[in-house]
Design a protein around this motif. Structure first.
Motif, short mmCIF file in Angstrom:
data_model
loop_
_atom_site.label_atom_id
_atom_site.label_comp_id
_atom_site.label_asym_id
_atom_site.label_seq_id
_atom_site.Cartn_x
_atom_site.Cartn_y
_atom_site.Cartn_z
N TYR A 114 56.08 87.46 -113.49
CA TYR A 114 55.70 87.08 -114.79
C TYR A 114 55.25 85.49 -114.72
O TYR A 114 54.50 85.06 -115.71
CB TYR A 114 56.85 86.91 -115.91
CG TYR A 114 57.09 88.69 -116.19
CD1 TYR A 114 56.25 89.31 -117.02
CD2 TYR A 114 58.31 89.19 -116.02
CE1 TYR A 114 56.38 90.68 -117.30
CE2 TYR A 114 58.62 90.58 -116.23
CZ TYR A 114 57.39 91.21 -116.84
OH TYR A 114 57.71 92.66 -117.12
N ALA A 117 51.85 86.29 -113.90
CA ALA A 117 50.93 86.80 -115.05
C ALA A 117 50.77 85.55 -115.98
O ALA A 117 49.64 85.46 -116.65
CB ALA A 117 51.82 87.88 -115.70
N LYS A 118 51.90 84.77 -116.18
CA LYS A 118 51.72 83.75 -117.19
C LYS A 118 50.57 82.58 -116.64
O LYS A 118 49.68 82.11 -117.47
CB LYS A 118 52.81 82.83 -117.41
CG LYS A 118 52.98 81.85 -118.44
CD LYS A 118 54.23 81.18 -118.52
CE LYS A 118 54.25 79.83 -119.18
NZ LYS A 118 55.39 79.14 -119.49
N GLY A 121 47.34 84.31 -117.38
CA GLY A 121 47.10 84.72 -118.84
C GLY A 121 47.42 86.20 -119.03
O GLY A 121 47.06 86.86 -120.05
N THR A 122 47.58 87.19 -118.21
CA THR A 122 47.69 88.36 -118.35
C THR A 122 48.51 89.29 -117.22
O THR A 122 48.56 88.56 -115.94
CB THR A 122 46.13 88.93 -118.49
OG1 THR A 122 46.54 90.57 -118.47
CG2 THR A 122 45.56 88.70 -116.95
N CYS A 123 49.24 90.21 -117.48
CA CYS A 123 49.87 90.95 -116.44
C CYS A 123 48.94 91.75 -115.61
O CYS A 123 49.14 92.17 -114.35
CB CYS A 123 51.16 91.98 -116.88
SG CYS A 123 52.45 91.07 -117.66
N ALA A 124 47.68 91.95 -115.92
CA ALA A 124 46.80 92.60 -115.34
C ALA A 124 46.58 92.12 -114.06
O ALA A 124 45.56 92.64 -113.22
CB ALA A 124 45.40 92.85 -116.25
N VAL A 125 46.69 90.59 -113.88
CA VAL A 125 46.40 89.82 -112.64
C VAL A 125 47.04 90.77 -111.52
O VAL A 125 46.64 90.91 -110.36
CB VAL A 125 47.01 88.47 -112.90
CG1 VAL A 125 48.49 88.59 -112.77
CG2 VAL A 125 46.22 87.72 -111.39
N HIS A 126 48.13 91.52 -111.78
CA HIS A 126 48.74 92.08 -110.67
C HIS A 126 47.89 93.30 -110.11
O HIS A 126 48.34 93.86 -108.88
CB HIS A 126 50.31 92.38 -111.00
CG HIS A 126 51.03 91.19 -111.06
ND1 HIS A 126 51.57 90.57 -110.01
CD2 HIS A 126 51.40 90.68 -112.23
CE1 HIS A 126 52.24 89.46 -110.54
NE2 HIS A 126 52.06 89.66 -111.74
N ASP A 127 47.06 93.78 -111.11
CA ASP A 127 46.35 94.94 -110.49
C ASP A 127 45.25 94.23 -109.45
O ASP A 127 44.96 95.59 -108.48
CB ASP A 127 45.47 95.21 -111.75
CG ASP A 127 46.20 96.16 -112.66
OD1 ASP A 127 47.39 96.39 -112.56
OD2 ASP A 127 45.92 96.06 -113.85
#
Length: 145
Positions: A114, A117-118, A121-127
Motif C-alpha cells: 500500500y 500504491a499510495k 496513486g493507484t494499486c494498479a502499479v502492482h500490475d
C-alpha cells in the motif's frame, strides 16, 4: 507487605474483578483474609498472581492453571508435573510466536504494497511491477491482492 485487591490489581495492570475471579476459581487457595473478610495479598500471593497472569496471557485455560496451582501446593512430589506443564506451555507460546511472526511478515508486505500504491496513486502499479523489483523478503506474497 500487605496489598488490597485494588493495589494488587494496579501492580498487575488488571481489573480488581479479575483478581476476585481468580480467587473464586480457586487459583489463590492460600490467600489470607482479614477478620472482616477482606483479601490480604502478601508478596508470595503477588508472585502467584504474576504466574497466573503469565499463564493466562499465554492462553492457558483457567482449569489448567488451577491444576498447576494445585500441583504447586502439593509440594516437591509434583515438581516433574509442574515442569511438564510449564514446558508444554512454553512450547505453545513458541508456536504462537511463530504464527505471529508469519502474520507480521504478511502485514509488512501489505504495508509495502500500500505504500507503493499510495506513492503511485493507484494499486494498479502492482500490475506492472516485476518480481525483481519486489523486495526479496516479500516474494512469498507475490500474486496476492
Amino acid at each position: 507487605m500487605i496489598y488490597t485487591v485494588g493495589e494488587a490489581a494496579r501492580q498487575l495492570n488488571v481489573a480488581a474483578s479479575t483478581i476476585r475471579y481468580y480467587d473464586k476459581e480457586g487459583l489463590l487457595p492460600l490467600l489470607e483474609r482479614s477478620s472482616g473478610g477482606m483479601r490480604m495479598f502478601r508478596d508470595d500471593d503477588m508472585s502467584s498472581l504474576k504466574i497466573i497472569e503469565c499463564l493466562k496471557k499465554t492462553g492457558m485455560p483457567i482449569k489448567d492453571i488451577k491444576h498447576f496451582i494445585d500441583s504447586c501446593i502439593e509440594g516437591d512430589s509434583k515438581i516433574d508435573e509442574r515442569l511438564a506443564i510449564i514446558e508444554s506451555q512454553r512450547e505453545s507460546v513458541n508456536r504462537q510466536m511463530e504464527e505471529m511472526q508469519k502474520m507480521k511478515e504478511m502485514l509488512d508486505y501489505k504495508c509495502w504494497y500500500y505504500e507503493t500504491a499510495k506513492a503511485a496513486g493507484t494499486c494498479a502499479v502492482h500490475d506492472q511491477i516485476k518480481p525483481e523489483d519486489v523486495p526479496e523478503k516479500f516474494h512469498q506474497f507475490l500474486n496476492q491482492p
